[in-house]
Scaffold this motif. Structure first.
Motif, PDB file in Angstrom:
ATOM      1  N   PRO A  24       0.836  -1.206   0.000  1.00 29.12           N
ATOM      2  CA  PRO A  24       0.000   0.000   0.000  1.00 29.12           C
ATOM      3  C   PRO A  24       0.871   1.257   0.000  1.00 29.12           C
ATOM      4  N   ALA A  25       0.474   2.223  -0.823  1.00 29.06           N
ATOM      5  CA  ALA A  25       1.283   3.434  -0.963  1.00 29.06           C
ATOM      6  C   ALA A  25       1.061   4.421   0.177  1.00 29.06           C
ATOM      7  N   THR A  26      -0.099   4.343   0.822  1.00 27.37           N
ATOM      8  CA  THR A  26      -0.427   5.287   1.890  1.00 27.37           C
ATOM      9  C   THR A  26      -1.085   4.552   3.050  1.00 27.37           C
ATOM     10  N   ARG A  27      -1.126   5.241   4.167  1.00 34.45           N
ATOM     11  CA  ARG A  27      -1.791   4.673   5.346  1.00 34.45           C
ATOM     12  C   ARG A  27      -3.273   4.429   5.058  1.00 34.45           C
ATOM     13  N   PHE A  28      -3.909   5.322   4.314  1.00 36.24           N
ATOM     14  CA  PHE A  28      -5.322   5.147   3.995  1.00 36.24           C
ATOM     15  C   PHE A  28      -5.549   3.840   3.253  1.00 36.24           C
ATOM     16  N   VAL A  42       4.850   0.849   7.797  1.00 29.51           N
ATOM     17  CA  VAL A  42       5.082   2.062   8.574  1.00 29.51           C
ATOM     18  C   VAL A  42       4.833   3.281   7.694  1.00 29.51           C
ATOM     19  N   PHE A  43       4.042   4.236   8.213  1.00 34.15           N
ATOM     20  CA  PHE A  43       3.731   5.456   7.501  1.00 34.15           C
ATOM     21  C   PHE A  43       3.912   6.645   8.440  1.00 34.15           C
ATOM     22  N   PRO A  44       4.246   7.810   7.897  1.00 34.05           N
ATOM     23  CA  PRO A  44       4.343   9.007   8.744  1.00 34.05           C
ATOM     24  C   PRO A  44       3.021   9.263   9.452  1.00 34.05           C
TER      25      PRO A  44
END
Length: 347
Positions: free
Chosen positions: A226-230, A343-345
């Motif tokens: 996944p590219a983003t936390r969403f 892990v995402f910001p």
């Protein structure tokens, strides 16, 4: 050349934020592309612009190299299956299916055999004489699909085609629609908010959020990378952990300390999918001690909530014969592979 191309497609309603913002997509011939996202993300608006049901604010829609942006729906060579079926109640099933052919002035001698072919295709060969009210929900869904396919469109548009069906029928219809789509080799746009449907049916998935394209990829890419936390949170189940990351990749959340991929130090959100956690040791991976606080039986799996020093993690374990059955208040040690930590910001 892509069969369908959306170039900087945008839809605005007044001064509000755009319902769809500068969307760029290319769909290959014969591909099934899913538009996936929560309510209000712009997926149905996108489908309706493709089908000519609502005008675009800006941008362009090309089909096989032809600009169809300004063309009315009946000139776009597209079949549409609506969420509410949109079958005419006063017509028989056969008359419903024939309607699109009649509007296109198909010779009458050709209409009857094509209607029968469409009924055969959706495995309802003997129901042409019935009225829609005499059919089950699943049968009505098949008739709506037959009506869209009988005109032999170059593109099939499906707007939440499996909503309001029970779980078993949804699963059966997923398989049936995918089988028909592949046999016909028809380019298909499939709108859904159900990530299981998207993962099971689509060649690629466009995940949308607030009118924007969040990520485009294969089901495997969307789920595993996944590219983003969403995207990570929306597609599949995930434990979310508010934490800090050290420069060496160590992640700290209260008493819970584990390793993740290296990255900039600071506040992060770590996500771990429940089925990637287990009670058996993971060689060279992460481990954490905890106490089981809840066990939920879900048929094919047990979902165990484990308190790991103030951080709750859900662990999913298959209900296989011979496996020990966890119980509330058991002291356990859970483990998982380092690469299974996303892990995402922090937002």
């Amino acid at each position: 050349m892509p069969h369908l191309t959306l170039s900087a497609l945008e839809k605005r309603y007044g001064a509000a934020a755009p319902a769809v913002a500068s969307l760029n997509l290319k769909v290959a011939k014969g591909e099934l592309l899913g538009l996936l996202g929560p309510s209000g993300c712009g997926k149905t608006t996108t489908l309706r612009m493709i089908g000519g049901l609502i005008p675009v604010t800006s941008g362009q829609i090309d089909v096989a190299g032809r600009d169809v942006t300004a063309l009315p729906t009946h000139q776009r060579d597209m079949g549409i299956v609506f969420q509410n079926y949109a079958l005419f109640p006063h017509m028989t099933v056969a008359e419903n299916i024939a309607f699109g052919l009649e509007m296109r002035r198909t010779p009458r001698a050709e209409i009857k055999p094509r209607v029968q072919q469409a009924l055969d295709l959706v495995r309802l060969p003997d129901l042409g004489h019935r009225k829609p009210r005499e059919l089950s929900g699943g049968q009505q869904r098949r008739i709506a699909l037959a009506r869209a396919l009988v005109i032999r469109p170059s593109i099939l548009l499906l707007d939440e085609p499996l909503s309001n069906l029970d779980a078993k029928l949804r699963e059966d219809m997923r398989t049936e629609i995918r089988d028909i789509q592949q046999r016909l080799g028809i380019t298909t746009i499939f709108v859904t908010h159900d990530q299981v449907e998207a993962l099971a049916m689509c060649d690629r998935i466009a995940v949308m959020r607030a009118g924007h394209l969040e990520q485009l990829g294969t089901p495997h890419e969307i789920y595993e990378q996944p590219a983003t936390r969403f995207v990570a949170d929306f597609v599949g189940r995930a434990n979310q952990i508010a934490a800090t990351r050290d420069a060496d990749g160590t992640i700290r959340a209260g008493a819970l300390v584990f390793r993740g991929p290296p990255g900039p130090p600071g506040q992060v959100t770590a996500l771990i999918r429940p089925h990637r956690l287990g009670f058996a040791p993971a060689e060279g991976g992460n481990t954490a001690a905890g106490i089981i606080t809840r066990v939920t039986y879900v048929g094919d799996l047990l979902a165990c909530t484990v308190d790991c020093g103030g951080v709750s993690l859900t662990v999913e374990q298959p209900t296989l014969p011979g496996l020990p059955t966890p119980a509330v208040r058991d002291q356990v040690r859970i483990s998982w592979r380092i690469e299974d930590t996303l892990v995402f910001p922090a937002e």
